[in-house]
Design a protein around this motif. Structure first.
Motif, short mmCIF file in Angstrom:
data_model
loop_
_atom_site.label_atom_id
_atom_site.label_comp_id
_atom_site.label_asym_id
_atom_site.label_seq_id
_atom_site.Cartn_x
_atom_site.Cartn_y
_atom_site.Cartn_z
N GLY A 68 -57.39 83.92 131.69
CA GLY A 68 -56.30 84.11 130.74
C GLY A 68 -56.52 83.37 129.46
N SER A 69 -57.61 82.59 129.37
CA SER A 69 -57.93 81.87 128.14
C SER A 69 -58.56 82.82 127.14
CB SER A 69 -58.92 80.75 128.42
OG SER A 69 -58.36 79.81 129.28
N VAL A 70 -58.48 82.43 125.87
CA VAL A 70 -59.24 83.13 124.83
C VAL A 70 -60.69 82.66 124.93
CG1 VAL A 70 -59.52 83.45 122.35
CG2 VAL A 70 -57.22 83.25 123.33
N ARG A 71 -61.62 83.63 124.99
CA ARG A 71 -63.04 83.27 125.16
C ARG A 71 -63.77 83.33 123.82
NH1 ARG A 71 -63.94 88.14 128.94
NH2 ARG A 71 -62.79 88.90 127.14
N VAL A 72 -64.20 82.16 123.36
CA VAL A 72 -64.98 82.09 122.12
C VAL A 72 -66.42 81.76 122.53
CG1 VAL A 72 -65.32 80.92 119.91
CG2 VAL A 72 -62.99 81.31 120.78
N VAL A 73 -67.34 82.66 122.18
CA VAL A 73 -68.75 82.44 122.53
C VAL A 73 -69.54 82.23 121.24
CG1 VAL A 73 -70.82 83.52 123.50
CG2 VAL A 73 -68.62 83.77 124.67
N VAL A 74 -70.29 81.14 121.21
CA VAL A 74 -71.16 80.85 120.06
C VAL A 74 -72.59 81.08 120.51
CG1 VAL A 74 -71.90 79.11 118.39
CG2 VAL A 74 -69.51 79.16 119.17
N THR A 125 -67.87 78.61 124.75
CA THR A 125 -69.18 78.60 125.41
C THR A 125 -70.27 78.65 124.35
OG1 THR A 125 -68.24 79.81 127.28
CG2 THR A 125 -70.66 79.80 127.09
N LEU A 126 -71.23 77.76 124.45
CA LEU A 126 -72.37 77.75 123.54
C LEU A 126 -73.59 78.26 124.30
CD1 LEU A 126 -73.53 76.83 120.72
CD2 LEU A 126 -74.24 74.76 121.89
N VAL A 127 -74.14 79.37 123.83
CA VAL A 127 -75.32 79.97 124.48
C VAL A 127 -76.55 79.56 123.68
CG1 VAL A 127 -76.45 82.13 125.11
CG2 VAL A 127 -73.94 81.92 125.29
N ASP A 128 -77.44 78.82 124.29
CA ASP A 128 -78.68 78.41 123.62
C ASP A 128 -79.69 78.05 124.71
OD1 ASP A 128 -79.60 77.07 120.62
OD2 ASP A 128 -80.68 76.41 122.41
N PRO A 129 -80.93 78.53 124.59
CA PRO A 129 -81.91 78.27 125.67
C PRO A 129 -82.48 76.86 125.66
CG PRO A 129 -82.91 79.59 123.92
CD PRO A 129 -81.47 79.41 123.55
N VAL A 186 -66.89 71.94 125.16
CA VAL A 186 -67.78 73.09 124.97
C VAL A 186 -68.65 73.25 126.21
CG1 VAL A 186 -69.66 74.08 123.60
CG2 VAL A 186 -67.82 72.79 122.47
N ARG A 187 -68.59 74.42 126.83
CA ARG A 187 -69.46 74.70 127.98
C ARG A 187 -70.79 75.21 127.45
NH1 ARG A 187 -70.47 79.16 132.05
NH2 ARG A 187 -69.69 80.62 130.50
N ARG A 188 -71.88 74.58 127.84
CA ARG A 188 -73.19 75.02 127.36
C ARG A 188 -73.83 75.92 128.39
NH1 ARG A 188 -78.35 74.04 126.91
NH2 ARG A 188 -78.40 72.48 128.56
N LEU A 189 -74.27 77.08 127.96
CA LEU A 189 -74.93 78.03 128.84
C LEU A 189 -76.39 78.13 128.40
CD1 LEU A 189 -74.63 80.06 131.12
CD2 LEU A 189 -73.75 81.70 129.48
N ARG A 247 -67.23 93.94 123.77
CA ARG A 247 -67.14 92.47 123.73
C ARG A 247 -67.86 91.85 124.92
NH1 ARG A 247 -60.95 91.70 122.70
NH2 ARG A 247 -60.66 93.20 121.04
N SER A 248 -69.14 92.21 124.99
CA SER A 248 -69.95 91.71 126.09
C SER A 248 -71.30 91.25 125.55
CB SER A 248 -70.12 92.84 127.11
OG SER A 248 -71.11 92.52 128.04
N LEU A 249 -71.81 90.17 126.13
CA LEU A 249 -73.08 89.60 125.69
C LEU A 249 -74.06 89.64 126.86
CD1 LEU A 249 -74.51 87.95 123.37
CD2 LEU A 249 -73.68 85.90 124.54
N THR A 250 -75.20 90.31 126.64
CA THR A 250 -76.22 90.37 127.68
C THR A 250 -77.16 89.17 127.52
OG1 THR A 250 -76.13 92.76 127.54
CG2 THR A 250 -78.01 91.84 128.71
N LEU A 251 -77.48 88.53 128.65
CA LEU A 251 -78.29 87.31 128.61
C LEU A 251 -79.52 87.47 129.48
CD1 LEU A 251 -75.32 84.86 129.27
CD2 LEU A 251 -76.41 85.27 127.05
N ARG A 252 -80.61 86.77 129.09
CA ARG A 252 -81.80 86.79 129.94
C ARG A 252 -81.55 85.88 131.15
NH1 ARG A 252 -86.89 85.37 126.80
NH2 ARG A 252 -86.68 87.52 126.13
N GLY A 253 -81.73 86.46 132.36
CA GLY A 253 -81.64 85.66 133.58
C GLY A 253 -80.24 85.27 134.00
N HIS A 254 -79.22 85.83 133.36
CA HIS A 254 -77.82 85.53 133.72
C HIS A 254 -77.03 86.83 133.71
CE1 HIS A 254 -77.51 81.05 133.35
NE2 HIS A 254 -78.63 81.25 132.68
N ALA A 255 -75.90 86.83 134.41
CA ALA A 255 -75.00 87.98 134.32
C ALA A 255 -74.42 88.03 132.91
CB ALA A 255 -73.89 87.83 135.35
N PRO A 256 -74.07 89.23 132.42
CA PRO A 256 -73.44 89.31 131.09
C PRO A 256 -72.13 88.53 131.06
CG PRO A 256 -73.97 91.50 131.97
CD PRO A 256 -74.19 90.53 133.08
N ILE A 257 -71.77 88.05 129.88
CA ILE A 257 -70.48 87.37 129.75
C ILE A 257 -69.63 88.11 128.70
CG2 ILE A 257 -71.26 85.08 130.49
CD1 ILE A 257 -71.36 84.27 127.54
#
Ligand SMILES: Cc1cc2nc3c(=O)[nH]c(=O)nc-3n(C[C@H](O)[C@H](O)[C@H](O)COP(=O)(O)OP(=O)(O)OC[C@H]3O[C@@H](n4cnc5c(N)ncnc54)[C@H](O)[C@@H]3O)c2cc1C
Length: 382
Positions: A3-9, A36-40, A73-76, A88-98
């Motif tokens: 139910g939270s607003v999801r902000v993905v960086v 969520t911060l997405v960075d390898p 900040v959750r780091r992915l 509004r979907s982000l495909t990631l290498r080696g992870h399920a889409p968010i």
């Protein structure tokens, strides 16, 4: 679903960390927002230090994420492969889409632009360092590009390996405003660095001098490319609007026209209109852009109209090796003012600015909204 607003960086460089920290800090205890911060990367990379890593005067440019990131900040640790703006979907290498409600695109410009050596990201800088270490005394090194990175790299190399023969080549031919600056030219001369006007083949390293009748010469023992930036193809792969260099096109609020829930900041983005005319790829502008992208998201969450980016410059700061530097004060549009700091004072000034970049990120994590920046040229400056 929380139910939270999801902000993905997407991208944890200067722009992305600033954006994530500001949204996380400004919404804490007030709004149910997940950032969520997405960075390898295993660490945050201080890209502005990479010339020194390549030259061997600094061990590394990695900083623990905990030093710069807001604790909310959750780091992915993943690489983004595709953004579906409609779903509004982000495909990631080696992870399920968010999924996301708002996405900030901040993937920077750290792609190696050629097969030659470079200092554009941590791996490239480490590779350049290994190559330099293997060079015999007297070996020739070509630095392609007389922009700030080329000048800084050449000076750092000349300090750590004074036994090498270093030539900086300006690919565009005419003298670059930096190397023409007296204090910089004197420093290059004192370090024994040759500045040559010519072009470097980005595939082979062959140098074609500009001088009349000069013939191309084979690549030096090491050629390091610092001319021009390459951005990741993520925006183009995602069928989002891009400019001729593959940068995501955004309006002055930093939102993508037609996809207002996707925003962009930093080197990977091109701002249309007068707000973006004077902007060059730089840490100096990535930081205010990251903060502004966050402000746009926060305004939308609050139901208010976002403002337009208004960011300008204060100084161009160069590290000229061994504690020397050059700090050129500039107008908001980046045009030089009359004042500059050179020598050790310039080196001290440059080091303070480098430290401030981390302090601004960490400060934003502690005190949301604390980072502010100089106004752009649209606002009269003294
Ligand atoms: C040697 C050197 C010296 C420099 N010196 C200066 C200076 O003195 N002053 C100045 O203003 N600028 C300087 N710059 C330029 C400055 O470093 C950049 O302009 C700045 O880093 C841009 O910030 P950014 O946040 O846009 O991107 P970056 O800092 O490049 O960060 C982008 C992040 O996105 C991540 N990423 C990329 N693709 C993906 C993906 N698909 N999924 C998830 N994450 C991804 C990357 O791993 C990276 O962590 C220098 C650059 C170099 C190389």
């Amino acid at each position: 679903m929380s139910g939270s607003v999801r902000v993905v960086v997407v991208g944890g460089g200067y722009a992305g960390v600033m954006a994530a920290n500001r949204v996380a800090g400004s919404t804490a205890d007030r709004l149910p927002v997940e950032v969520t911060l997405v960075d390898p990367g295993a660490q945050f990379t201080e890209r502005i230090r990479l010339h020194r890593v390549a030259a061997g005067s600094r061990d590394a440019a990695g900083v623990d994420w905990s030093r710069v990131l807001h604790p909310r900040v959750r780091r992915l640790p993943a690489r983004a492969l595709r953004i579906d703006a409609d779903r509004r979907s982000l495909t990631l290498r080696g992870h399920a889409p968010i999924g996301f409600d708002w996405l900030v695109y901040a993937v920077g410009s750290g792609e190696p632009p050629t097969p030659l050596l470079s200092v554009t990201n941590a791996a490239a800088a480490a590779g350049t360092r290994r190559a330099i270490t293997r060079l015999a005394p007297g070996a020739a090194v070509t630095v392609a590009g007389t922009g700030p990175t080329g000048v800084e790299l050449a000076c750092a190399l000349a300090v750590t390996r004074p036994d090498l023969s270093i030539t900086v080549v300006a690919p565009s031919g005419p003298a670059h405003p930096l190397t023409d600056r007296d204090a910089v030219a004197r420093r290059l001369h004192r370090l024994g660095i040759t500045v040559e006007h010519g072009s470097v083949d980005p595939e082979t390293g062959t140098v074609t001098p500009r001088a009349p009748g000069a013939r191309p010469r084979p690549a030096a023992a090491a050629t390091i490319w610092t001319a021009g930036l390459a951005v990741p193809s993520l925006a183009a792969d995602s069928l989002l609007p891009v400019d001729g260099s593959g940068r995501l096109v955004v309006d002055a609020t930093l939102a993508v026209p037609g996809h207002e829930r996707v925003l962009g900041a930093g080197d990977a983005v091109s701002v249309t209109g007068t707000a973006g005319d004077h902007l060059r790829a730089s840490c100096a502008i990535a930081l205010p852009m990251g903060a502004h992208a966050a402000d746009t998201v926060l305004a939308r969450l609050a139901g208010t109209a976002p403002s337009e980016l208004d960011a300008g410059y204060l100084a161009q700061c160069l590290d000229l090796g061994a504690g020397r530097g050059h700090v050129q004060f500039v107008h908001a549009d980046d045009a030089p003012r009359r004042w500059a700091l050179s020598g050790r004072a310039g080196g001290w000034g440059k080091e303070q600015v480098c430290r401030m970049t981390l302090a601004w990120l960490a400060g934003e994590a502690r005190t949301p909204g604390s980072y502010t920046w100089p106004a752009g040229p649209a606002v009269p400056v003294g």
